[in-house]
Write a protein that holds these residues in place. Sequence first.
Motif, PDB file in Angstrom:
ATOM      1  N   THR A  15       0.745  -1.144  -0.139  1.00 33.10           N
ATOM      2  CA  THR A  15      -0.040  -0.002   0.079  1.00 33.10           C
ATOM      3  C   THR A  15       0.821   1.296   0.075  1.00 33.10           C
ATOM      4  OG1 THR A  15      -0.124   0.147   2.352  1.00 33.10           O
ATOM      5  CG2 THR A  15      -1.869  -1.169   1.365  1.00 33.10           C
ATOM      6  N   LEU A  16       2.047   1.055  -0.051  1.00 42.92           N
ATOM      7  CA  LEU A  16       3.232   2.411   0.056  1.00 42.92           C
ATOM      8  C   LEU A  16       3.586   2.443  -1.312  1.00 42.92           C
ATOM      9  CD1 LEU A  16       4.807   4.325   1.522  1.00 42.92           C
ATOM     10  CD2 LEU A  16       6.558   2.474   1.839  1.00 42.92           C
ATOM     11  N   LEU A  40       4.578  24.840   0.799  1.00 43.35           N
ATOM     12  CA  LEU A  40       4.543  23.784   1.694  1.00 43.35           C
ATOM     13  C   LEU A  40       5.653  22.917   1.476  1.00 43.35           C
ATOM     14  CD1 LEU A  40       0.701  22.993   1.255  1.00 43.35           C
ATOM     15  CD2 LEU A  40       1.800  23.602   3.227  1.00 43.35           C
ATOM     16  N   THR A  41       6.308  22.955   0.365  1.00 35.82           N
ATOM     17  CA  THR A  41       7.597  22.007   0.046  1.00 35.82           C
ATOM     18  C   THR A  41       8.970  22.958   0.104  1.00 35.82           C
ATOM     19  OG1 THR A  41       7.065  22.118  -2.272  1.00 35.82           O
ATOM     20  CG2 THR A  41       6.108  20.355  -0.818  1.00 35.82           C
ATOM     21  N   ASP A  42       8.680  24.219  -0.434  1.00 33.42           N
ATOM     22  CA  ASP A  42       9.871  25.003  -0.482  1.00 33.42           C
ATOM     23  C   ASP A  42      10.087  25.739   0.756  1.00 33.42           C
ATOM     24  OD1 ASP A  42      10.512  24.476  -3.247  1.00 33.42           O
ATOM     25  OD2 ASP A  42       9.334  26.214  -3.941  1.00 33.42           O
ATOM     26  N   GLY A  43      10.907  24.756   1.703  1.00 34.16           N
ATOM     27  CA  GLY A  43      10.957  25.251   3.091  1.00 34.16           C
ATOM     28  C   GLY A  43      12.336  26.016   3.349  1.00 34.16           C
ATOM     29  N   ALA A  71      13.003  17.985  -1.045  1.00 36.58           N
ATOM     30  CA  ALA A  71      12.027  17.814  -0.116  1.00 36.58           C
ATOM     31  C   ALA A  71      10.870  16.640  -0.008  1.00 36.58           C
ATOM     32  CB  ALA A  71      11.047  19.110  -0.032  1.00 36.58           C
ATOM     33  N   TYR A  72      11.060  16.033   0.933  1.00 36.89           N
ATOM     34  CA  TYR A  72      10.371  14.696   1.420  1.00 36.89           C
ATOM     35  C   TYR A  72       9.291  14.984   2.215  1.00 36.89           C
ATOM     36  CZ  TYR A  72      14.292  12.133  -0.277  1.00 36.89           C
ATOM     37  OH  TYR A  72      15.323  11.526  -1.280  1.00 36.89           O
ATOM     38  N   ARG A  73       7.967  14.451   1.490  1.00 33.30           N
ATOM     39  CA  ARG A  73       6.639  14.642   2.258  1.00 33.30           C
ATOM     40  C   ARG A  73       6.090  13.413   2.461  1.00 33.30           C
ATOM     41  NH1 ARG A  73       9.019  18.635   3.452  1.00 33.30           N
ATOM     42  NH2 ARG A  73       8.372  20.664   3.461  1.00 33.30           N
ATOM     43  N   TYR A  74       5.298  13.212   3.487  1.00 35.48           N
ATOM     44  CA  TYR A  74       4.588  11.980   3.639  1.00 35.48           C
ATOM     45  C   TYR A  74       3.199  12.307   3.753  1.00 35.48           C
ATOM     46  CZ  TYR A  74       9.566  10.803   5.130  1.00 35.48           C
ATOM     47  OH  TYR A  74      10.893  10.741   4.970  1.00 35.48           O
ATOM     48  N   PHE A  75       2.311  11.422   3.298  1.00 32.70           N
ATOM     49  CA  PHE A  75       0.901  11.689   3.269  1.00 32.70           C
ATOM     50  C   PHE A  75       0.198  10.530   3.013  1.00 32.70           C
ATOM     51  CE2 PHE A  75       1.736  12.562  -1.070  1.00 32.70           C
ATOM     52  CZ  PHE A  75       0.580  12.304  -1.792  1.00 32.70           C
ATOM     53  N   ALA A  76      -0.950  10.507   3.270  1.00 33.35           N
ATOM     54  CA  ALA A  76      -1.961   9.193   2.925  1.00 33.35           C
ATOM     55  C   ALA A  76      -3.229   9.462   2.736  1.00 33.35           C
ATOM     56  CB  ALA A  76      -1.812   8.255   4.323  1.00 33.35           C
ATOM     57  N   THR A  77      -3.941   8.579   1.745  1.00 31.09           N
ATOM     58  CA  THR A  77      -5.229   8.644   1.611  1.00 31.09           C
ATOM     59  C   THR A  77      -6.074   7.315   2.234  1.00 31.09           C
ATOM     60  OG1 THR A  77      -5.151   7.683  -0.646  1.00 31.09           O
ATOM     61  CG2 THR A  77      -4.843  10.020  -0.432  1.00 31.09           C
ATOM     62  N   PRO A  78      -7.362   7.197   2.070  1.00 31.20           N
ATOM     63  CA  PRO A  78      -7.805   5.944   2.401  1.00 31.20           C
ATOM     64  C   PRO A  78      -7.077   4.610   1.645  1.00 31.20           C
ATOM     65  CG  PRO A  78      -9.335   7.563   2.613  1.00 31.20           C
ATOM     66  CD  PRO A  78      -8.229   8.079   1.887  1.00 31.20           C
ATOM     67  N   PHE A 117       1.766   7.298   0.961  1.00 27.32           N
ATOM     68  CA  PHE A 117       2.619   8.024   0.107  1.00 27.32           C
ATOM     69  C   PHE A 117       4.053   8.320   0.729  1.00 27.32           C
ATOM     70  CE2 PHE A 117      -1.325   8.217  -1.770  1.00 27.32           C
ATOM     71  CZ  PHE A 117      -1.426   7.675  -2.871  1.00 27.32           C
ATOM     72  N   ILE A 118       5.319   8.445  -0.110  1.00 31.76           N
ATOM     73  CA  ILE A 118       6.414   9.073   0.267  1.00 31.76           C
ATOM     74  C   ILE A 118       6.776   9.690  -0.808  1.00 31.76           C
ATOM     75  CG2 ILE A 118       8.840   8.821   1.314  1.00 31.76           C
ATOM     76  CD1 ILE A 118       8.137   6.232   2.577  1.00 31.76           C
ATOM     77  N   LEU A 119       6.690  11.035  -0.820  1.00 32.81           N
ATOM     78  CA  LEU A 119       7.012  11.884  -2.202  1.00 32.81           C
ATOM     79  C   LEU A 119       8.368  12.682  -2.017  1.00 32.81           C
ATOM     80  CD1 LEU A 119       4.422  14.179  -3.340  1.00 32.81           C
ATOM     81  CD2 LEU A 119       6.583  15.136  -2.937  1.00 32.81           C
ATOM     82  N   ALA A 120       9.092  12.619  -2.930  1.00 35.56           N
ATOM     83  CA  ALA A 120      10.328  13.459  -2.968  1.00 35.56           C
ATOM     84  C   ALA A 120      10.128  14.581  -4.071  1.00 35.56           C
ATOM     85  CB  ALA A 120      11.612  12.532  -3.461  1.00 35.56           C
TER      86      ALA A 120
END
Length: 444
Positions: free
Chosen positions: A13-14, A66-69, A83-90, A94-97
């Motif tokens: 699921t990842l 939100l990503t350009d930190g 920039a790495y971001r972690y989020f999820a849906t039902p 996701f691991i986003l770069a």
Amino acid sequence: MITTTEALAATATLLRFATAGSVDDGKSTLVGRLLHDSKSVLTDQLEAVERASASRGQDGPDLALLTDGLRAEREQGITIDVAYRYFATPRRRFILADTPGHVQYTRNMVTGASTAELTVILVDARNGVVEQTRRHAAIAALLRVPHVVLAVNKMDLVGYREPVFAAIAEEFTAYATELGIPEVTAIPISALAGDNVVEPSAHMDWYGGPTVLEHLETVPVSHDLAHCHARLPVQYVIRPGTAEHPDYRGYAGQIAAGSFRVGEQVTVLPSGRTTTISGIDLLGEPVDVAWTTQSVTLLLADDIDVSRGDLIVPTKDAPPTTQDVEATVCHVADAALTVGHRVLLKHGTRTVKAIVKDIPSRLTLDDLSLHPHPGLLAANDIGRVKIRTAEPLPVDAYADSRRTGSFILIDPADGTTLTAGMVGESFAAPEPVKDAADDDGWDF
């Protein structure tokens, strides 16, 4: 207790994915839109973005923040670091770069996409396919990213016209096919307005495909371990020496590919010594089987010499060891890589001395032609290299394993990463003749 099947199902699921594209194509805005519209942004984060946007005189929130930190990123309006971001849906985690678009930071895309199973390449609908688009596509192909999404952004600025999208999609798909990319999904979007990012666009009724998020949620992700050769790079030898376990000797590391079972015959490379697995410890508990990405400790039946940098593999699937490595590389350092360059080669947990023996070719991205024997590779160049190592290495082809078929070259003087490499094929080179006048320990 979690079963193997349940654990693999959870892993499936990842999705790890990366974004890439030229400067101002809207990557950070797309990522911000994904996070915002999928309700993956905390209230205080959104409030901070709104305050920062207001201080810059903008009417609404600039989702790119939100990503350009980094402060330098906000001041220049570009992404500099990954920039790495972690989020999820039902439906999926996701691991986003989010990788930089500026040409001088192309090398950062190698970092972001090296573990990605999908890459989203953005194109400005007004500009179409440009050199950076081709460069990013080439890197995705070299890294063997299984899925590529072409997001044609800023469709609102071209009147949402279908012919504009169709022409860009056709040109990019033809180029990707030449590179050997197996699958391209083209999606027309407007990250700023939110068209076809999370919600379908009301302005492009001629498009009947998925939104970006819908595709990310449904694209198949393969975690089939049956066809992977098992590999465990040894990171640490554990000898607690306690009264309870006076003879305990375990070999710890993260499994890079495949799976290991108790009772399986294994070989330790590069020594070639053979033994069997007498036990596997996972989080302090014994288990019968362990698989890719788990950090474990293997116990071996025989007392043999194993140390950090060694590779434990099933005897039936042991790769050959070699001192001659031929690979495709992306050069990431500012200083050029030249023939005769003396480097350190890091493969898995092992680092050895090496010499660049030849640079047979450099890839020209405009027409995918090869420039023979360029003599050097400059920053962001992609080319072929032949390397001679001081010690034998057990390397897989990158096509067989992205983890054990890759390496980096390091400057021995200051530890700078020079080059990221993908092993192509091993080749037998004649033994080099040692020059007695140049005996500094690097000739081998």
